[in-house]
Design a protein around this motif. Structure first.
Motif, short mmCIF file in Angstrom:
data_model
loop_
_atom_site.label_atom_id
_atom_site.label_comp_id
_atom_site.label_asym_id
_atom_site.label_seq_id
_atom_site.Cartn_x
_atom_site.Cartn_y
_atom_site.Cartn_z
N LEU A 1 92.66 73.92 -32.04
CA LEU A 1 93.05 72.87 -31.17
C LEU A 1 92.25 72.80 -30.38
CD1 LEU A 1 97.21 74.00 -30.78
CD2 LEU A 1 95.72 71.52 -32.09
N LEU A 2 92.09 73.49 -29.39
CA LEU A 2 90.51 73.08 -27.99
C LEU A 2 89.71 72.61 -28.75
CD1 LEU A 2 91.28 76.72 -26.03
CD2 LEU A 2 91.55 74.11 -25.32
N ARG A 3 89.12 72.65 -29.83
CA ARG A 3 88.17 72.33 -29.91
C ARG A 3 88.31 70.71 -31.27
NH1 ARG A 3 82.77 74.22 -28.50
NH2 ARG A 3 81.90 73.85 -30.71
N ASP A 4 89.66 70.44 -30.87
CA ASP A 4 89.53 69.79 -31.60
C ASP A 4 88.74 69.70 -33.36
OD1 ASP A 4 90.95 67.22 -32.08
OD2 ASP A 4 89.73 65.88 -31.32
N GLN A 5 89.28 70.74 -33.95
CA GLN A 5 88.94 70.18 -35.44
C GLN A 5 89.68 71.48 -36.59
OE1 GLN A 5 85.29 73.06 -33.63
NE2 GLN A 5 85.70 74.95 -35.31
N ILE A 6 91.15 70.89 -36.19
CA ILE A 6 91.78 71.43 -37.36
C ILE A 6 91.44 71.08 -38.36
CG2 ILE A 6 94.39 70.69 -38.19
CD1 ILE A 6 94.60 72.44 -35.43
N MET A 7 90.66 69.61 -39.21
CA MET A 7 91.08 69.73 -40.32
C MET A 7 89.08 70.81 -40.67
SD MET A 7 92.53 67.21 -40.96
CE MET A 7 92.22 67.23 -42.44
N GLN A 8 88.86 70.85 -39.85
CA GLN A 8 87.26 71.85 -39.93
C GLN A 8 87.53 72.92 -40.49
OE1 GLN A 8 87.41 69.14 -38.27
NE2 GLN A 8 85.50 68.64 -37.52
N GLY A 9 89.23 73.96 -39.84
CA GLY A 9 88.58 74.64 -39.71
C GLY A 9 88.41 75.59 -38.68
N ASP B 1 85.67 78.23 -36.56
CA ASP B 1 84.25 79.13 -36.41
C ASP B 1 84.01 79.79 -35.05
OD1 ASP B 1 84.11 76.97 -34.56
OD2 ASP B 1 82.88 75.65 -35.57
N THR B 2 82.71 79.89 -35.32
CA THR B 2 82.36 81.13 -33.92
C THR B 2 83.11 80.80 -32.38
OG1 THR B 2 81.16 82.10 -35.93
CG2 THR B 2 81.27 82.85 -33.08
N ALA B 3 82.75 79.41 -32.89
CA ALA B 3 82.96 78.99 -31.27
C ALA B 3 84.20 78.99 -30.79
CB ALA B 3 82.19 77.22 -31.27
N SER B 4 84.82 77.99 -32.00
CA SER B 4 86.44 77.55 -31.81
C SER B 4 87.65 79.06 -31.53
CB SER B 4 87.07 77.15 -33.01
OG SER B 4 87.57 77.82 -34.36
N ASN B 5 86.93 80.91 -32.25
CA ASN B 5 87.34 81.37 -32.29
C ASN B 5 87.16 82.13 -30.99
OD1 ASN B 5 88.38 81.75 -34.94
ND2 ASN B 5 86.89 82.98 -35.20
N ILE B 6 85.74 82.10 -30.25
CA ILE B 6 85.71 82.40 -28.68
C ILE B 6 86.47 81.49 -27.86
CG2 ILE B 6 84.12 82.37 -27.01
CD1 ILE B 6 81.95 82.93 -28.93
N ALA B 7 86.57 79.88 -27.91
CA ALA B 7 87.54 79.13 -27.14
C ALA B 7 88.66 79.75 -27.50
CB ALA B 7 87.19 77.70 -27.33
N GLY B 8 89.36 80.15 -28.60
CA GLY B 8 90.55 80.19 -28.79
C GLY B 8 90.99 81.46 -27.63
N TRP B 9 90.42 82.76 -28.09
CA TRP B 9 90.54 83.80 -27.89
C TRP B 9 90.16 84.32 -25.50
CZ3 TRP B 9 92.39 88.71 -28.59
CH2 TRP B 9 93.38 89.43 -30.38
N THR B 10 89.33 83.14 -25.75
CA THR B 10 89.27 83.38 -24.21
C THR B 10 90.14 82.13 -23.57
OG1 THR B 10 87.34 82.76 -24.07
CG2 THR B 10 87.70 81.87 -22.26
#
Length: 246
Positions: free
Chosen positions: A112-120, A122-131
């Motif tokens: 959601l933070l990376r605005d990539q619901i359709m793509q699913g 990835d490493t960057a989104s997981n780091i953003a989510g945990w942060t």
């Protein structure tokens, strides 16, 4: 000696921190899951100003009223981050072993933070989510420490009382989560009813663990931090002083 002006400054700065911690915390995620706005927009337009308020208000208070607020923010943030580790331990056990959660919440936050619901994810989104998830824990810790400080202070049974107070705070947060749009958005239904009782049990256990450790840490290391109501009491007239009759 009472200093009403300092008390007013402390109360105003504390209110700014509480508002900022609320604006910069997980409330944004709940609003985004409710479909009212996207999480990136909320973080940029509401979360970042809130974070600035949390950082700047204690510096202003340090100048005008003393170090109480700064100590509360630092201790609360640290204790909230540590408490989040307990919350995640319980959540991960529930998710991976007992299948009591429909998905990985930090992973969802990340996409959601990376605005990539359709793509699913990835490493960057997981780091953003945990942060973001850990940050939310820190903001909940800030709120707790600013409101309650080290109360009850060092006394027999105080650690138990502090832990119980923190547990109650955590359970209240868990209830707020269950009543928010998030469970429905992840497929568990309102209060997790569509996923069974194990969903609510996991949520409550995780948040109780978070709150218990938060409450103990703030009590243990916050003996120099007065609760907010103690600051407010400084605005009351001293005992024994009565208004003269007209």
């Amino acid at each position: 000696m009472r200093h009403p002006a300092r008390a007013v400054a402390d109360l105003l700065a504390s209110g700014l921190v509480l508002a900022g911690a609320t604006a910069a915390g997980s409330l944004l995620f709940a609003i985004a899951e409710g479909g009212y706005a996207t999480l990136p927009d909320l973080v940029r337009e509401v979360g970042l100003p809130g974070a600035v308020a949390v950082a700047v208000a204690p510096l202003i208070a340090l100048r005008l009223s003393g170090p109480r607020l700064g100590r509360a923010v630092l201790l609360g943030a640290a204790a909230g981050v540590v408490g989040t580790a307990v919350l995640e331990l319980v959540r991960e056990v529930g998710f991976r072993i007992f299948e009591s959660m429909p998905g990985d919440l930090p992973m969802l936050m990340g996409v959601l933070l990376r605005d990539q619901i359709m793509q699913g994810p990835d490493t960057a989104s997981n780091i953003a989510g945990w942060t973001y998830h850990v940050w939310n824990g820190g903001m909940f810790g800030v709120t707790y420490a600013v409101l309650l400080g080290g109360f009850p202070f060092r006394r027999f049974g105080g650690a138990v009382a502090g832990t119980l107070m923190g547990t109650g705070y955590g359970l209240a947060l868990g209830t707020g989560f269950l009543l928010s749009p998030v469970p429905k958005a992840v497929g568990a239904g309102v209060f997790g009813t569509d996923f069974g009782a194990k969903f609510a049990i996991t949520v409550y256990l995780a948040h109780a663990g978070f709150g218990a450790l938060l409450g103990w840490l703030v009590h243990r290391y916050g003996n120099r931090i007065a609760p907010l109501w103690s600051v407010a009491c400084k605005l009351l007239p001293p005992r024994g002083i009565r208004k003269e009759d007209n």
